[in-house]
Design an enzyme around this catalytic site. Sequence first.
Site, mmCIF file in Angstrom:
data_model
loop_
_atom_site.group_PDB
_atom_site.id
_atom_site.type_symbol
_atom_site.label_atom_id
_atom_site.label_comp_id
_atom_site.label_asym_id
_atom_site.label_seq_id
_atom_site.Cartn_x
_atom_site.Cartn_y
_atom_site.Cartn_z
ATOM 1 N N HIS A 46 0.825 -0.955 -0.170
ATOM 2 C CA HIS A 46 -0.111 0.126 -0.016
ATOM 3 C C HIS A 46 1.075 0.992 0.004
ATOM 4 C CE1 HIS A 46 -3.725 -1.627 0.175
ATOM 5 N NE2 HIS A 46 -3.858 -2.784 0.645
ATOM 6 N N ASP A 187 1.475 -4.292 -9.018
ATOM 7 C CA ASP A 187 0.566 -5.679 -10.056
ATOM 8 C C ASP A 187 1.523 -5.892 -11.412
ATOM 9 O OD1 ASP A 187 -0.450 -5.870 -7.594
ATOM 10 O OD2 ASP A 187 -1.550 -5.578 -8.757
HETATM 11 C C1 GLA Z 1 -3.182 -4.320 -4.761
HETATM 12 C C2 GLA Z 1 -2.971 -2.893 -5.983
HETATM 13 C C3 GLA Z 1 -1.585 -2.639 -5.552
HETATM 14 C C4 GLA Z 1 -1.094 -2.554 -4.297
HETATM 15 C C5 GLA Z 1 -1.102 -3.381 -3.186
HETATM 16 C C6 GLA Z 1 -0.514 -3.155 -1.785
HETATM 17 O O1 GLA Z 1 -2.569 -5.592 -4.730
HETATM 18 O O2 GLA Z 1 -3.107 -3.590 -6.949
HETATM 19 O O3 GLA Z 1 -1.395 -1.232 -6.815
HETATM 20 O O4 GLA Z 1 -1.694 -1.010 -3.867
HETATM 21 O O5 GLA Z 1 -2.778 -3.929 -3.564
HETATM 22 O O6 GLA Z 1 0.305 -3.093 -1.859
#
Ligand code: GLA
Length: 396
Positions: A46, A187
Amino acid sequence: MSAVTVDPWSDTEGSRRTRELFTRAFDQQPQGVWAAPGRVNVIGEHVDYNAGLCLPTALPHRTFAAVRPRTDGQVRLVSAHLPEEPWTGTVADLAPGRVEGWAAYSGGPAWVLADEGVEVGGFDAAIDSCVPFGAGLSSSAAIEGAVAVALAELAGLELDDALRARLARLCVRAENEVAHAPTGGLDQAASLRSRAGHGLLIDFVDEQVRHVPLDLPAHGLELLVIDTRAPHTLNDGQYAARRADCDRAAALLGVPTLREVDDLDGALAQLTDPVLVARVRHVVSEIERVRQVVALLAAGEVAAIGPVLDASHTSLRDDYEVTCPELDVTVEAARAAGALGARMTGGGFGGSAIALVPAEAVGTVTDAVRDAFDAHGWGAPAFLRAPAAAGAERVA
Ligand code: GLA
């Protein structure tokens, strides 16, 4: 109750499955097969949408897309996981607001590529995946990544580092604008830009990456992924609410992003809302934990990252409030059974945890987590082994 281990498919297996699906659905052969992995985030949770630092690795579990270009502007998309007839339309029909659900993830990159001037003259795609869905392991980014690399290569672009970075950004646009999930860039960068045997250190100030050697087996260790199978979704408002908290805190502190906070105590003293105090404490301390982990890895002190992973989980549980009972029980049971550290990974609110485990203790940790779930009356979790794997590429 027996432990479920989710093994990755080989590239041969993924290609065979998607080729067969393609041929059944479209009555001809695909031009090629491309694959993109799911990911786990080792540390840096996050913080991507706060211009922070993250250290994910790609999973050996991949999504496969068998693709054949068309010249008539038509698009047909079929998934092994959906019983329906193929989604059929044009690239323009994949525009924001015109498509939803699975087709938005698989087709969204085509619309964004075209929007950014890349020639996408239509295509057929058959998609299959061994990345668990809804488990916080970036199954969405893996779908987007597989389609994006396929279309980019079919358009004649060379899949070098610059194109990988561009496709990662483009897939974030697909996710945000077409699929309406307000995620950061973690991601997609992990899926497209990772290298085998390495963690991917991403600096979200400028999206520069560094490949950090991460050879856990050489240190007698493994990264065990535990999919709690507690439902996890990123477009139910909770994820967006955390982003909004961060934006509000940054505005009150007079900084463009929370990355700019360098005096944490001073910043916390300026905030009166205890929720914002906790959110800022998480973000700033988590970015610092990424630096600590990278330094420990560089020094060869791999086992010493365990307590840093533990601290990350505590911060995500108490300050960021994105864990859930299943995640908390998982990390506690894993540590009690010999894990050197454990934390939730990904967006949270369900989904998966990771545990850093001495190779000889993997069975004990797996049994302990499974027994803890049993004692709570929860369904069995699933387990994945996660050696740092490669990013998206053509596989056939
Ligand atoms: C999800 C979101 C990412 C990131 C994570 C927390 O995977 O897609 O962009 O914010 O949560 O780190």
